[in-house]
Design an enzyme around this catalytic site. Structure first.
Site, PDB file in Angstrom:
ATOM      1  N   LYS A 128     -72.372 -75.837 -63.381  1.00  0.00           N
ATOM      2  CA  LYS A 128     -73.559 -76.502 -63.939  1.00  0.00           C
ATOM      3  C   LYS A 128     -73.928 -75.726 -65.197  1.00  0.00           C
ATOM      4  O   LYS A 128     -74.568 -74.682 -65.140  1.00  0.00           O
ATOM      5  CB  LYS A 128     -74.699 -76.471 -62.913  1.00  0.00           C
ATOM      6  CG  LYS A 128     -75.679 -77.629 -63.013  1.00  0.00           C
ATOM      7  CD  LYS A 128     -76.435 -77.693 -64.314  1.00  0.00           C
ATOM      8  CE  LYS A 128     -77.553 -76.660 -64.383  1.00  0.00           C
ATOM      9  NZ  LYS A 128     -78.143 -76.579 -65.745  1.00  0.00           N
ATOM     10  N   GLU A 180     -77.039 -62.265 -62.072  1.00  0.00           N
ATOM     11  CA  GLU A 180     -77.241 -61.348 -63.199  1.00  0.00           C
ATOM     12  C   GLU A 180     -78.460 -61.825 -63.965  1.00  0.00           C
ATOM     13  O   GLU A 180     -78.455 -62.928 -64.500  1.00  0.00           O
ATOM     14  CB  GLU A 180     -75.983 -61.308 -64.070  1.00  0.00           C
ATOM     15  CG  GLU A 180     -75.972 -60.101 -64.986  1.00  0.00           C
ATOM     16  CD  GLU A 180     -76.424 -60.442 -66.380  1.00  0.00           C
ATOM     17  OE1 GLU A 180     -77.658 -60.427 -66.610  1.00  0.00           O
ATOM     18  OE2 GLU A 180     -75.562 -60.734 -67.215  1.00  0.00           O
ATOM     19  N   CYS A 213     -78.250 -60.334 -72.512  1.00  0.00           N
ATOM     20  CA  CYS A 213     -78.873 -59.636 -71.384  1.00  0.00           C
ATOM     21  C   CYS A 213     -78.799 -58.131 -71.557  1.00  0.00           C
ATOM     22  O   CYS A 213     -79.677 -57.401 -71.127  1.00  0.00           O
ATOM     23  CB  CYS A 213     -78.212 -60.061 -70.082  1.00  0.00           C
ATOM     24  SG  CYS A 213     -76.428 -59.900 -70.112  1.00  0.00           S
ATOM     25  N   GLU A 241     -88.499 -58.991 -70.978  1.00  0.00           N
ATOM     26  CA  GLU A 241     -87.325 -59.426 -71.733  1.00  0.00           C
ATOM     27  C   GLU A 241     -87.763 -60.512 -72.711  1.00  0.00           C
ATOM     28  O   GLU A 241     -88.282 -61.544 -72.293  1.00  0.00           O
ATOM     29  CB  GLU A 241     -86.259 -59.971 -70.782  1.00  0.00           C
ATOM     30  CG  GLU A 241     -84.989 -60.353 -71.496  1.00  0.00           C
ATOM     31  CD  GLU A 241     -83.919 -60.862 -70.529  1.00  0.00           C
ATOM     32  OE1 GLU A 241     -82.887 -60.189 -70.418  1.00  0.00           O
ATOM     33  OE2 GLU A 241     -84.107 -61.926 -69.915  1.00  0.00           O
TER      34      GLU A 241
HETATM   35  P1  NAI Z   1     -83.028 -70.090 -66.640  1.00  0.00           P
HETATM   36  O1  NAI Z   1     -82.714 -68.914 -65.792  1.00  0.00           O
HETATM   37  O2  NAI Z   1     -84.108 -70.998 -66.125  1.00  0.00           O
HETATM   38  O3  NAI Z   1     -81.707 -70.982 -66.851  1.00  0.00           O
HETATM   39  C1  NAI Z   1     -80.391 -70.540 -66.655  1.00  0.00           C
HETATM   40  C2  NAI Z   1     -79.614 -71.595 -65.884  1.00  0.00           C
HETATM   41  O4  NAI Z   1     -80.234 -71.815 -64.617  1.00  0.00           O
HETATM   42  C3  NAI Z   1     -79.540 -72.969 -66.554  1.00  0.00           C
HETATM   43  O5  NAI Z   1     -78.271 -73.522 -66.309  1.00  0.00           O
HETATM   44  C4  NAI Z   1     -80.586 -73.755 -65.815  1.00  0.00           C
HETATM   45  O6  NAI Z   1     -80.362 -75.149 -65.827  1.00  0.00           O
HETATM   46  C5  NAI Z   1     -80.445 -73.214 -64.409  1.00  0.00           C
HETATM   47  N1  NAI Z   1     -81.626 -73.391 -63.554  1.00  0.00           N
HETATM   48  C6  NAI Z   1     -82.929 -73.395 -63.922  1.00  0.00           C
HETATM   49  N2  NAI Z   1     -83.730 -73.596 -62.847  1.00  0.00           N
HETATM   50  C7  NAI Z   1     -82.920 -73.734 -61.773  1.00  0.00           C
HETATM   51  C8  NAI Z   1     -83.140 -73.955 -60.379  1.00  0.00           C
HETATM   52  N3  NAI Z   1     -84.379 -74.096 -59.888  1.00  0.00           N
HETATM   53  N4  NAI Z   1     -82.066 -74.034 -59.555  1.00  0.00           N
HETATM   54  C9  NAI Z   1     -80.811 -73.892 -60.040  1.00  0.00           C
HETATM   55  N5  NAI Z   1     -80.545 -73.682 -61.350  1.00  0.00           N
HETATM   56  C10 NAI Z   1     -81.578 -73.599 -62.209  1.00  0.00           C
HETATM   57  O7  NAI Z   1     -83.360 -69.543 -68.084  1.00  0.00           O
HETATM   58  P2  NAI Z   1     -83.987 -70.283 -69.380  1.00  0.00           P
HETATM   59  O8  NAI Z   1     -85.216 -71.038 -68.986  1.00  0.00           O
HETATM   60  O9  NAI Z   1     -82.916 -71.018 -70.082  1.00  0.00           O
HETATM   61  O10 NAI Z   1     -84.391 -69.024 -70.263  1.00  0.00           O
HETATM   62  C11 NAI Z   1     -85.588 -68.293 -69.970  1.00  0.00           C
HETATM   63  C12 NAI Z   1     -85.355 -66.806 -70.112  1.00  0.00           C
HETATM   64  O11 NAI Z   1     -84.358 -66.371 -69.192  1.00  0.00           O
HETATM   65  C13 NAI Z   1     -84.842 -66.344 -71.465  1.00  0.00           C
HETATM   66  O12 NAI Z   1     -85.863 -66.243 -72.406  1.00  0.00           O
HETATM   67  C14 NAI Z   1     -84.247 -65.009 -71.087  1.00  0.00           C
HETATM   68  O13 NAI Z   1     -85.269 -64.037 -71.027  1.00  0.00           O
HETATM   69  C15 NAI Z   1     -83.683 -65.237 -69.693  1.00  0.00           C
HETATM   70  N6  NAI Z   1     -82.230 -65.496 -69.731  1.00  0.00           N
HETATM   71  C16 NAI Z   1     -81.398 -64.475 -69.385  1.00  0.00           C
HETATM   72  C17 NAI Z   1     -80.025 -64.625 -69.472  1.00  0.00           C
HETATM   73  C18 NAI Z   1     -79.095 -63.516 -69.123  1.00  0.00           C
HETATM   74  O14 NAI Z   1     -78.036 -63.407 -69.716  1.00  0.00           O
HETATM   75  N7  NAI Z   1     -79.404 -62.698 -68.142  1.00  0.00           N
HETATM   76  C19 NAI Z   1     -79.428 -65.877 -69.968  1.00  0.00           C
HETATM   77  C20 NAI Z   1     -80.391 -66.916 -70.267  1.00  0.00           C
HETATM   78  C21 NAI Z   1     -81.742 -66.705 -70.153  1.00  0.00           C
END
Ligand code: NAI
Ligand code: MG
Length: 489
Positions: free
Chosen positions: A186, A261, A295, A393
């Site tokens: 996904k 992660e 990250c 972050e």
């Molecule tokens: P997010 O964690 O909500 O999204 C990442 C993935 O999770 C996407 O594919 C999204 O569709 C999916 N997702 C979201 N809600 C879900 C749920 N309830 N069940 C299953 N899958 C779900 O992150 P978002 O909103 O894109 O970004 C917000 C913040 O997250 C960023 O500003 C950053 O601080 C952090 N982030 C950290 C990352 C890392 O590499 N550790 C990568 C992306 C975001």
């Protein structure tokens, strides 16, 4: 490399904007779609199917059938051969994939091309390991033979973020395939295109239908349905702490193993005896590479008070030379991925200003870039260590600088947050650096360098930065169950 060799239509039009399920392009069962945006222009790039639980169910069932089909009958060496072939194919189309990534998330083409080369390396590492993962014989004494067998866990779900769209797909999917699992991916709603193109490439490389499935869509519907599907036997996720908690809770219902992660606020600790030229040089890429949407970025500088001015002068001078612009123009920094991410990063900058932190550099929208989600490389100094700016972050090109007087202070500051992904230390005194590495709460520690490692080196967090490890051999073990077989002679 530019769009001279590919036109925008060459890149986007061949992708039907549908899910890839069981070797076929498919619309969503309910016909819904969403738009993916080019963050350099804010224009719609493509319309993509928006999946939900019904589409996830179709993909998971296809993956489950594929486990029992040709794929399940392949030897580990043959799985490796297919992954090597996939790496070859991707390499031959690296330019197309890099440009797709650049259009979808805005990153400079040179970085996108580096990402795709990294994906090829990830595929090859796991391809080579496929037939080298061994069980053990267990010493129970003369009257018994006892051994372990490694079995693929089954269908695994991969929920991927947008900062390295295909890189994050490959990091977990390549080891899952090497181990003999089948997968449902996904991708993030901000960046679905390369995952979809990759699924079709897997088919061309000869992976049987149903082994690699991609359902595009949003987290709360497609993502959550993947986590809770009873035929999915493991979940790998990279993203925010908040979403990580939801996924962990969902997986707990089905008692599924997870790899999570969840990012960091990573301290780069610079002692007074450090090579400051080296440290400031590394800090540029560490804090501003991929526009800070990393990250493991060096987002929190902990500086010994005696070198703080010199370090920040060097860093600011380097950062002032960085160019910001559209990914296709190959500047140093592209835009942030989305309107939401842009607003989030801007809100931290505004809050920093409002609470009296000093803007050492940047803080605005780059001149001449009125559209697109651009932010200048920004450094804050004199920040309240208790502020959100210092502790959370941000995931943008915004770094904060704090000062310390003793090694004990530096350690306390480094360990003082909920995160524990990466810590870096710069010192010419190896004992001091190693003592810090021993005591710091982080999954990875880098000494006198930043972004050290590659597909061979395990990565992951402790505390709120996550659960489990990816990359390296531990990254493959995530996708095996250990079966113990005991025999009485
Ligand atoms: P997010 O964690 O909500 O999204 C990442 C993935 O999770 C996407 O594919 C999204 O569709 C999916 N997702 C979201 N809600 C879900 C749920 N309830 N069940 C299953 N899958 C779900 O992150 P978002 O909103 O894109 O970004 C917000 C913040 O997250 C960023 O500003 C950053 O601080 C952090 N982030 C950290 C990352 C890392 O590499 N550790 C990568 C992306 C975001
Ligand atoms: Mg996009």
């Amino acid at each position: 490399m530019t769009l001279r060799t590919y036109s925008r239509t060459d890149l986007i039009d061949p992708l039907p904007g549908q899910h890839f399920i069981d070797g076929k392009w498919r619309n969503s069962a309910d016909g819904r779609t969403f738009e993916t945006i080019d963050p350099s222009t804010e224009a719609v790039l493509a319309i993509v199917a928006r999946g939900d639980a019904i589409d996830i169910d179709a993909a998971v069932r296809a993956a489950h059938r594929a486990l029992r089909g040709d794929w399940g009958g392949l030897s580990p060496a043959d799985r490796g051969r297919l992954l090597f072939r996939l790496a070859e194919l991707l390499e031959s189309e690296a330019e197309r994939f890099a440009l797709l990534e650049t259009l979808d998330v805005g990153k400079p083409v040179k970085e996108a091309l580096g990402d795709i080369r990294g994906v090829c390396a990830t595929l090859r590492y796991n391809a080579g390991a496929a037939d080298k993962m061994e069980g053990a014989t267990i010493p129970l004494g003369r009257d018994f033979v006892d051994f372990t067998m490694l079995e693929p866990v089954g269908v695994t779900g991969h929920i991927v973020p947008w900062n390295y769209p295909l890189g994050m797909v490959a990091r977990s999917v390549a080891p899952a395939l090497a181990a003999g699992c089948t997968v449902v991916i996904k991708p993030a709603e901000q960046s679905p295109l390369t995952a979809l193109a990759f699924a079709e490439l897997c088919q061309r490389a000869g992976l049987p239908d149903g082994v690699v499935n991609v359902v595009a869509g949003f987290g709360e519907d497609a993502g959550a349905a993947l986590v809770s599907h009873p035929l999915v036997r493991g979940i790998t996720f990279t993203g925010s702490v908040e979403t990580g908690r939801k996924i962990y809770a969902g997986a707990a219902q089905g008692l599924k193993p997870v790899v999570l992660e969840l990012g960091g606020k990573n301290p780069m600790v610079v002692f007074e005896d450090a090579d400051l030229e080296r440290a400031a040089f590394d800090a540029l890429d560490g804090a501003f590479g991929n526009s800070g949407q990393v990250c493991s970025s060096s987002s929190r500088f902990l500086l010994h008070r005696s070198i703080r001015e010199e370090f920040l002068d060097r860093l600011a001078a380097g950062a002032a030379r960085l160019t910001v612009g559209r990914g296709l123009d190959n500047c140093d920094l592209g835009p942030l991925v989305s309107k939401e991410q842009h607003a989030k990063v801007r809100s931290y900058i505004d809050e920093g200003r409002a609470t009296g932190a000093a803007v050492r550099l940047g803080g605005g929208r780059p001149k001449g870039l009125e559209t697109g989600y651009f932010v200048e490389p920004t450094i804050f100094d004199g920040v309240d260590p208790a502020s959100r700016l210092s502790r959370e972050e941000i995931f943008g090109p915004v770094a904060v600088a704090l000062s310390f007087d003793t090694a004990a202070d530096a350690l306390a500051m480094a360990n003082g947050l909920g995160f524990g992904l990466v810590a870096g230390v710069y010192s010419r005194d190896i004992s001091r650096a190693l003592a810090f590495a021993r005591d710091v709460e982080a999954g990875s520690v880098w000494i006198n360098g930043w972004f050290i490692g590659g597909v061979q080196a395990p990565t992951g967090g402790i505390k709120e930065s996550g659960v489990g490890r990816e990359r390296g051999l531990p990254g493959i073990r995530n996708y095996f169950n250990i079966k113990n077989i005991g025999i009485r002679l």
